[in-house]
Design an enzyme around this catalytic site. Structure first.
Site, PDB file in Angstrom:
ATOM      1  N   TRP A  39      81.982 -25.953 -66.172  1.00 22.70           N
ATOM      2  CA  TRP A  39      82.282 -24.570 -66.566  1.00 22.70           C
ATOM      3  C   TRP A  39      82.443 -23.659 -65.354  1.00 22.70           C
ATOM      4  CZ3 TRP A  39      78.605 -20.219 -66.598  1.00 22.70           C
ATOM      5  CH2 TRP A  39      77.374 -20.525 -65.989  1.00 22.70           C
ATOM      6  N   ASP A  40      82.093 -24.173 -64.181  1.00 25.71           N
ATOM      7  CA  ASP A  40      82.277 -23.437 -62.931  1.00 25.71           C
ATOM      8  C   ASP A  40      83.709 -22.934 -62.790  1.00 25.71           C
ATOM      9  OD1 ASP A  40      79.993 -25.037 -62.812  1.00 25.71           O
ATOM     10  OD2 ASP A  40      80.100 -25.269 -60.652  1.00 25.71           O
ATOM     11  N   GLU A  93      68.945 -23.521 -65.978  1.00 23.93           N
ATOM     12  CA  GLU A  93      68.584 -24.893 -66.362  1.00 23.93           C
ATOM     13  C   GLU A  93      67.109 -25.202 -66.132  1.00 23.93           C
ATOM     14  OE1 GLU A  93      73.023 -26.837 -65.710  1.00 23.93           O
ATOM     15  OE2 GLU A  93      71.485 -27.116 -64.181  1.00 23.93           O
ATOM     16  N   LYS A 134      66.229 -20.399 -62.360  1.00 23.71           N
ATOM     17  CA  LYS A 134      67.009 -21.138 -61.374  1.00 23.71           C
ATOM     18  C   LYS A 134      68.192 -20.310 -60.867  1.00 23.71           C
ATOM     19  CE  LYS A 134      69.745 -25.385 -60.818  1.00 23.71           C
ATOM     20  NZ  LYS A 134      70.364 -26.521 -61.512  1.00 23.71           N
ATOM     21  N   GLN A 135      68.873 -19.665 -61.795  1.00 24.64           N
ATOM     22  CA  GLN A 135      70.062 -18.886 -61.460  1.00 24.64           C
ATOM     23  C   GLN A 135      70.243 -17.800 -62.503  1.00 24.64           C
ATOM     24  OE1 GLN A 135      72.438 -22.549 -62.581  1.00 24.64           O
ATOM     25  NE2 GLN A 135      74.008 -20.987 -62.922  1.00 24.64           N
TER      26      GLN A 135
END
Length: 782
Positions: free
Chosen positions: A357-358, A486, A597-598
């Site tokens: 999906w990046d 994640e 995480k992000q």
């Protein structure tokens, strides 16, 4: 890294560092979107190295390795195999093999020239006591003819006369370090070697891709050609070698030129592949190195004119920005709609080279703004061509519509971790959002109505079958998902996922309404071909307006429904030796922690920068950023853009710098595995969407630019609705100025902060930048 110097157009390794050789191999990678290679040495090297040559679109279905099977798991993980190496030029001096891992090196420099796509190297090596040779090499993978590579290597004895033996090879006896079962991915089909030329054709097992490489070699002593008859040739297992021996006096130079063609059965008929490859290598050699390089440089010049980002007042940051954009361009230039962008590009094996999906969330905006609709449309077409497989993937899970794979080469799911494969379903909305973004910036509703709507409708059907009605909440809910963060798996009602699903269904209904108003015939045709009913459209609207949105308090969105139950502490309490968490904590401990995480909630503001007020963005940034450990390469760029929206200029610059130097400074200690290509889009988007504040509000182009303290300004160009606009934000005479030029296209009215501006072609418009007003002030005059 202390041995790296970053300049405005180059990255330079200034001394050998064998301990960290893989790091430099990644940094010095070269590619042309058809093929690429790590920065491996041309000569034999016995030190630690990840040999890597990769060809776009050629993949191997490596058998999946899992602890136990689950319905819906893919049987194989498609990955780009390490292709035959065409790099090798094995050198012997007076019978001693030139191996920089074992010889004393008294001088060394390696330079990645980003302006011209050229890798050069200089070294002085002592091959025997008091006997030294100077080694100079340069190579490029042609951007002008993507099936051609050129390599030049020179040897100059510095202390005495010597005999130079050179062995130029095409080597198909290669493997992947990440092969699940240590399988050999290639089988030999044919080969030939004759004097100064050779060819090798190999085929991937199972997937059946044929690759034919051919080489033509030339050699010179002080510019005088060594005759072809003085070359000899040999054939070994999956390899061909062309060799020569030459006496070389002290101070004279032996130069070897290697012209290589790399053709695949993706682009040519298999029966003619070998002959075409041989002809192409021969033709390249006849043109010569200088002519091929000149055409290659001209192609790079054209690319840089469209997408260069200038940073004023900081040479190192300028070089870092160009390094990121350079690697994006080496990976993808849009010449083939069958191709996409792997997270590592052509720089390493990790992630297998598949599509994530990046692409839609992070890379497509760069190509859309910098290059206009043609390149972004190719990326959209890649997904449209895989729509039927996405529908089949959804059916495997007992759902309707289309679920695009988490990782893919040709539309089939490759990923096999249940919490990702089955639950990180937000990827679906990213694809719909990319179609939306394309239409917003290009005005291309034709693509939306004829092809984009196919994807949006089927993705919508997936969401409608994935939600369920909660009697307890009197809302639709989405259970058992993994959001962008994640470090939380199998949660209920992830805010980002729920919001994106709600938007997706509402947007699909809106697009169909727009189509019905603009073209009733096409509307009827689409409804018939897709089986759309009025009831289905109304159901999407109902679900969209009734999806549960978890909240932590006023205007702070809850990352997921159980986040409030966690022990909320800032990431600053984590001991440094515990970082990164994925290397030092158990997964159980990570999942129960509050640490992010992000970007997750903040990812929503990145996707929809004009749908939330500045105050809402600021409150959520203040809550979630202190919890975030930024252990994803995609985190810093989102935080930079979100900080810009929130008005945190210093943090916007800080996160921008983190994003730019992730690989060059080896922040996550994994550059040796390859570069983080998809996150490199932040080199452009953090400037465009962040510092320049480009937005589309109700169809109108808006900008809210600022110049963060720490740089003197920036400049770039972007495309909007058939126009090219240049932006330069600079400080002059104690003022901060914005300079806008409409390079081509019809006159355009836009808003800069609250001021209406009318741009005319080739006429510079200068605006003094003042403190950024609130979002409400920005939009109140629309």
């Amino acid at each position: 890294m202390k041995n790296i110097e970053i300049k405005d157009w180059s990255i330079e390794q200034i001394s050998p560092d064998l301990k960290n050789n893989r790091f430099y191999e990644s940094i010095m990678s070269t590619g042309n979107s058809h093929m690429g290679m790590r920065g491996n040495l041309e000569e034999f090297f016995s030190g630690d190295s990840l040999q890597g040559t990769y060809i776009a679109g050629v993949y191997y279905p490596d058998r999946t390795k899992v602890g136990w099977w689950k319905n819906g798991y893919p049987k194989s993980y498609a990955k780009i195999p390490n292709a035959p190496s065409f790099l090798g030029i094995d050198i012997h001096i007076d019978g001693a093999r030139l191996d920089l891992a074992k010889l004393k090196i008294t001088d060394f420099k390696r330079v990645l020239d980003m302006k011209r796509g050229l890798l050069t190297r200089y070294a002085v090596a002592e091959y025997a006591p008091l006997k030294r040779v100077r080694i100079e090499s340069c190579r490029f993978l042609s951007m002008d003819d993507k099936e051609i590579a050129c390599i030049s290597l020179s040897i100059t004895p510095l202390d005495c006369d010597c005999t130079v033996s050179a062995h130029m090879s095409l080597d198909g006896d290669v493997s992947n370090e990440d092969s699940n079962y240590s399988e050999s991915f290639w089988e030999e089909i044919q080969k030939y070697a004759f004097k100064n030329q050779g060819g090798l054709t190999v085929k991937t097992r199972k997937s059946g891709f044929s690759v034919s490489m051919s080489m033509q070699c030339k050699a010179y002593i002080n510019s005088s050609a060594i005759e072809d008859e003085l070359f000899s040739s040999t054939e070994t297992k999956k390899s061909v070698i062309s060799s020569f021996n030459s006496f070389c006096s002290k101070g004279n130079t032996v130069e070897i030129q290697k012209y290589v063609s790399v053709l695949t059965s993706r682009d040519h008929s298999e029966s003619s592949l070998s002959d075409l490859s041989a002809s192409k290598a021969k033709l390249a050699a006849s043109f010569g190195y200088d002519a091929l390089f000149e055409n290659h440089c001209a192609f790079w010049e054209g690319l840089w004119k469209k997408c260069d980002v200038k940073i004023y007042g900081d040479t190192i940051l300028q070089g870092g920005v160009r390094f990121c954009i350079f690697n994006l361009l080496q990976t993808y230039t849009g010449h083939d709609h069958r191709l996409n962008i792997g997270p590592k590009g052509f720089t390493g094996e990790k992630y297998g080279g598949g599509t994530y999906w990046d692409t839609e969330s992070f890379c497509l905006p760069f190509y859309l703004l910098a290059f206009g609709e043609s390149l972004s449309k190719n990326l959209l077409e890649y997904r449209h061509s895989h729509l039927q497989k996405a529908i089949e993937n959804s059916k495997k899970l007992g759902l309707e519509g289309a679920l695009y794979p988490m990782v893919t080469m040709t539309g089939d799911e490759c990923h096999n971790e249940w919490e990702i494969t089955f639950e990180e379903i937000h990827r679906n909305a990213a694809i719909a959002h990319a179609i939306y973004l394309h239409s917003q910036y290009t005005g291309d509703m034709d693509y939306m109505f004829t092809r984009g709507i196919d994807v949006i409708v089927e993705v919508c059907r997936f969401w409608a079958s994935r939600v369920n009605w909660s009697s307890a909440k009197s809302k639709y809910v989405i259970l058992g998902v993994t959001g962008p963060n994640e470090y939380e798996n199998n949660v209920n009602n992830n805010f980002y996922t729920n919001y994106m699903a709600s938007w997706n269904m509402g947007y699909a209904a809106q697009v169909l309404d727009d189509l019905k108003k603009s073209d009733t015939v096409l509307y009827g045709s689409k409804c018939a071909s897709l089986g759309i009913s009025d009831f289905e459209i109304e159901n999407w609207r109902s679900i969209s307006s009734n999806i549960f949105i978890p909240m932590l308090g006023e205007e702070i969105f809850e990352q997921n429904e159980c986040f409030k139950d966690k022990d909320i502490r800032p990431s600053s309490v984590i001991p440094t030796e515990n970082l990164p968490l994925w290397m030092n904590w158990s997964w159980d401990r990570i999942l129960r922690s509050c640490f992010v995480k992000q970007a997750d909630v903040l990812q929503t503001f990145y996707m929809f920068p004009s749908k939330f007020s500045k105050d809402v963005v600021k409150k959520n940034f203040d809550f979630y950023e202190p919890l975030t450990v930024h252990e994803s390469s995609l985190s810093a760029l989102v935080h930079s853009i979100t900080a810009s929206i929130a008005g945190y200029e210093d943090k916007a610059l800080s996160f921008f710098i983190q994003a730019i130097f992730l690989d060059l400074y080896n922040v996550n200690r994994d550059t040796k595995d390859g570069l983080h290509i998809t996150s490199m889009s932040g080199a452009y988007t953090c400037i465009a969407f962040g510092f320049a504040g480009i937005r589309i509000v109700e169809g109108v182009l808006n900008m809210s630019p600022f110049i963060p303290d720490g740089i003197d300004g920036y400049g770039f160009s972007f495309n909007f609705s058939g126009r090219s606009i240049s932006i330069e934000a600079v400080g002059e005479s104690g003022k901060k100025l914005l300079k806008l030029v409409l390079n081509f296209g019809d006159p355009l009215q836009l808003h800069v902060h609250s001021e209406k501006i009318l741009l005319h072609p080739d006429k510079e418009h200068i605006i003094e930048l003042k403190p950024i007003p609130s979002f409400e002030t920005l939009t109140e005059n629309l």
